[in-house]
Structures are given as C-alpha cells and as structure tokens.
Design a protein around this motif. Sequence first.
Motif, PDB file in Angstrom:
ATOM      1  N   LEU A   4       0.832  -1.205   0.000  1.00 43.94           N
ATOM      2  CA  LEU A   4       0.000   0.000   0.000  1.00 43.94           C
ATOM      3  C   LEU A   4       0.867   1.257   0.000  1.00 43.94           C
ATOM      4  N   LEU A   5       1.950   1.230   0.769  1.00 45.14           N
ATOM      5  CA  LEU A   5       2.861   2.374   0.787  1.00 45.14           C
ATOM      6  C   LEU A   5       3.472   2.597  -0.589  1.00 45.14           C
ATOM      7  N   LEU A   6       3.844   1.500  -1.260  1.00 45.09           N
ATOM      8  CA  LEU A   6       4.414   1.633  -2.604  1.00 45.09           C
ATOM      9  C   LEU A   6       3.399   2.218  -3.575  1.00 45.09           C
ATOM     10  N   VAL A   7       2.153   1.768  -3.491  1.00 44.18           N
ATOM     11  CA  VAL A   7       1.108   2.296  -4.374  1.00 44.18           C
ATOM     12  C   VAL A   7       0.872   3.779  -4.098  1.00 44.18           C
ATOM     13  N   LEU A   8       0.826   4.138  -2.808  1.00 44.42           N
ATOM     14  CA  LEU A   8       0.604   5.543  -2.464  1.00 44.42           C
ATOM     15  C   LEU A   8       1.756   6.420  -2.957  1.00 44.42           C
ATOM     16  N   ILE A   9       2.994   5.939  -2.811  1.00 45.87           N
ATOM     17  CA  ILE A   9       4.138   6.711  -3.291  1.00 45.87           C
ATOM     18  C   ILE A   9       4.085   6.852  -4.807  1.00 45.87           C
ATOM     19  N   SER A  10       3.700   5.760  -5.504  1.00 45.04           N
ATOM     20  CA  SER A  10       3.591   5.825  -6.965  1.00 45.04           C
ATOM     21  C   SER A  10       2.526   6.835  -7.378  1.00 45.04           C
ATOM     22  N   LEU A  11       1.370   6.790  -6.704  1.00 46.80           N
ATOM     23  CA  LEU A  11       0.322   7.767  -7.028  1.00 46.80           C
ATOM     24  C   LEU A  11       0.786   9.182  -6.728  1.00 46.80           C
ATOM     25  N   LEU A  35      11.598   5.942 -14.191  1.00 52.26           N
ATOM     26  CA  LEU A  35      12.569   4.894 -13.901  1.00 52.26           C
ATOM     27  C   LEU A  35      13.130   5.049 -12.488  1.00 52.26           C
ATOM     28  N   THR A  36      13.454   6.286 -12.141  1.00 50.64           N
ATOM     29  CA  THR A  36      13.969   6.535 -10.792  1.00 50.64           C
ATOM     30  C   THR A  36      12.925   6.196  -9.737  1.00 50.64           C
ATOM     31  N   THR A  37      11.671   6.561 -10.049  1.00 54.25           N
ATOM     32  CA  THR A  37      10.593   6.278  -9.094  1.00 54.25           C
ATOM     33  C   THR A  37      10.407   4.780  -8.903  1.00 54.25           C
ATOM     34  N   ARG A  38      10.459   4.036 -10.008  1.00 50.29           N
ATOM     35  CA  ARG A  38      10.299   2.587  -9.904  1.00 50.29           C
ATOM     36  C   ARG A  38      11.449   1.961  -9.104  1.00 50.29           C
ATOM     37  N   ILE A  79      13.267   3.469  -6.848  1.00 51.32           N
ATOM     38  CA  ILE A  79      13.087   3.837  -5.436  1.00 51.32           C
ATOM     39  C   ILE A  79      11.973   3.003  -4.810  1.00 51.32           C
ATOM     40  N   GLY A  80      10.859   2.818  -5.548  1.00 46.52           N
ATOM     41  CA  GLY A  80       9.754   2.006  -5.032  1.00 46.52           C
ATOM     42  C   GLY A  80      10.164   0.565  -4.788  1.00 46.52           C
ATOM     43  N   LEU A  81      10.934  -0.005  -5.743  1.00 51.96           N
ATOM     44  CA  LEU A  81      11.404  -1.378  -5.565  1.00 51.96           C
ATOM     45  C   LEU A  81      12.322  -1.475  -4.347  1.00 51.96           C
ATOM     46  N   ALA A  82      13.194  -0.463  -4.205  1.00 46.87           N
ATOM     47  CA  ALA A  82      14.078  -0.459  -3.034  1.00 46.87           C
ATOM     48  C   ALA A  82      13.270  -0.355  -1.737  1.00 46.87           C
ATOM     49  N   LEU A  83      12.242   0.504  -1.763  1.00 49.12           N
ATOM     50  CA  LEU A  83      11.392   0.629  -0.575  1.00 49.12           C
ATOM     51  C   LEU A  83      10.654  -0.674  -0.282  1.00 49.12           C
ATOM     52  N   LEU A  84      10.171  -1.344  -1.353  1.00 47.61           N
ATOM     53  CA  LEU A  84       9.456  -2.601  -1.154  1.00 47.61           C
ATOM     54  C   LEU A  84      10.381  -3.656  -0.561  1.00 47.61           C
TER      55      LEU A  84
END
Length: 422
Positions: free
Chosen positions: A24-31, A142-145, A147-152
Amino acid sequence: MTPQAALPSLRRRLVLILGSAGLLLLVLISLLMVVAEDKMEELSLRHWLEAEATRYQDDWLRLGDQAPAPSPRQFSSYWTERGRLPGWLKPYQAPGFFEQQLADEDKHFLVRPHPSGQGLIYLVFNDDADDYLDPYEDKLHLTTRLIGLALLLACIGFGIWLVGHLVGPLDRLRLRVTRLTPDRADFIPDAPWQELREIELALLEGKHEVAAVFAREQEFSRFASHELRTPNMVIQGSAALLGKVTDLPAPVQRATARIRAASDEMALLTETFLLLGRKEAVERPPQQVAPLIQQELARLAPLLQREPLDIQLALDEQSKVHAPLSLLAIALGNLLKNALSYADGHIDIRLEGETLTISNPTAAVPDQILGYGCGLTIIERICDKLGWQITTRLEQGVFRARLCMSDPKLTLPEEGAGPAPS
C-alpha cells in the motif's frame, strides 16, 4: 472449541499485514509521484505560456499591430477579432490555463484578453511542443520505480526482521509452556520485553503453586492411606474377634455386622482414592459386571426396608469391562445407592454389553438428588480416570443415569436436557 490447526498463525498474520502495508505504501508513493509529475508539468507549461503571452503583450504595447506573433514553431495563436477560431476552442470564453484531449494529443493552451483590449487571444502549443518534459518524465519514472522497488525490498526485509523479533520470544515462551510440568526443572526468565518477562514470572509462580498442590495431594494420599489402613485393620480384626464370640445379644451381632461392613467399605474407598490419585495408568483386569450389581443390591438391602420398591433387572450375564475392581464397585455402588435412596415405586436396571442404565421415578426436586457418600462426583472422577462417560437426566419426574464403560462417545438421546445431580 476451535481446533488448534484452525487457529490463525501470528507469524503469517504479521507477514500479511506488513506485506500489505508495504504494498500500500508503494502504491501511495507511486500515485504521489504521478500527481507530482502532472502538477510539475502543468506548472512548467503554464509558466512557459504565460511568459510568451507576457512577451507578446509587451511587444504589442510598444509596436502595436507590428508586434511579432508568439513563436510559430512552438505555438499557434488565435485572436477572436482576426482569423478563424478552431471549433474545439470556441467553448473556452474565459481567461485561464486549460488542457483538452484532442484525438491522441493532449493540448495545453492559455486564454487571455488581447493586449488591444478587444477579444481574447488563444495561445496553443503546436503538436508535441508541450511534450518536451517527456524524456525527463521517463527518467523520473525509472527513478521512481527503482526507489519504489528499493522501498518494497526494505519493507520486506524490515517485516521479516520485525516478525522474527516479535514471534521469536513468543515461540520460545510457547515451547516453555508445553514443558511447564512439575517434573521438569524451572526455566530462567529471559524474555527481552517487560510484558513477556511478567508472563514468564507468572507462569513460574503458577507452576510452583501447582507443584505444591500436587505435593500436598501426594503426601495426603500417602499419609492418609497409612493412617486409614492401620485403624481400619484394627477395626476389622476387632469385628472378626467379636464375630467368633458365641451367645452375643442380637443387637450386638447387628452392630458387629455393621462395623464389619463399614470397615470393608472404608478399605474399598481408601484403595479407590489411592487409584484416583495415581498419575500413571492403572491395571484393568476383566471384571464381570452382573454379579457385582447383584452383590451391591444385596449389600444395599437395608435401604429397601424403608419402603417397598419394585426392582426390574435386565442384566447381560456375559457383560465384562476392563477396570480395577475397587473403582468398578464404587461406581456401581454409588449409582445403585442414589437410585434406591430417591426412587418412588420402582427401579429399572438394565445392563447391555458395557452400558448400564438405571432409571426410576422420583418425587425429589433436582437440588435434593445429590447422591450418598461420594455420590455422583466420585463417579465422574472414576469416568475421567478410566475414559468412561456418565450422563444423567431428570425429565418429567423420571431420573435416568447411563454409565458407558467403554466408548466415551455414547450419550443419552437428546430429548431435552434436565438438571444433573452433583
């Protein structure tokens, strides 16, 4: 009662909760990043349009009609007083920054009053001129993905660590609870948290209390057995000597017989209590049930002299059960004594295989049907010890007790439960 296998796992529940929270955190950050990109693009494009419109306004104030139009390479400009306005722009009659999807193209444009004071000027990006931020957006995506993968991955790692940090001490405590018996040595409280440490201390205190209770029970059983058997042997010996004396008055003979019967019953009860107090399994030799029932009825014959009772016997002479003789005799004796004491008119005693059913009408209220001596309470203890089952019911003035001496799953038909005597 909920089976243990059907209970939810705390470890699995924590992994699911933390994993869901990380996703959920990853989805919220992506949004959030998508919204931020849209807003940044809108601000950039609007700033560019307003800068170009301001330049055109300044040039118009200096040069009038000779002022150069906004850059034709980047923009298409329309003045409502001159030229033909595209149809899709006609609904926009108020100044402002707007965006419209036109076929496959996303159009950004600005509407302002014309510097001449007459009509409106429309400043529209040409074709893909407003897509100059797309390369930066691709890099940002790309950077966001990444960062999101790293966060996940960080959330997953943190969740695994947190689950182990939380569940590890609980698992250790669970294992200690399974071994929390008086015959095992005390464990050392070493829980890392105050709450679990208090639980461990409470478990140790409870274990000590239970061990003290067991010790007192064992000491009582051992001392009581010795202290009861010694005087009981004296009583039995004295009764035997009195029985050898001839020409005793009838009252003395009856008293001697009662003394002998009471001492025999005391010896039987002592052996029964010792067997019930043993933790290990007891030997279960085969016993004939029908002769024991007839023997108990003969012993309880004085109870029949109080009022006439019609006893209907239906005994299976081949019935055998595997049990210590003392426990079986106490169980049968208490059931029969209870029935004889409260029966009104007649008693029906049926022995079928390993199931004994006793039913009798009674005028007593449920609270009065308590049983003589140890009563039905000791029968329940015997059933717990041997894996038997006893069911009782008082319905429409008829008390019924069924003692199943083999399969504990056999019960009375569910015709309506009544109060069971204690």
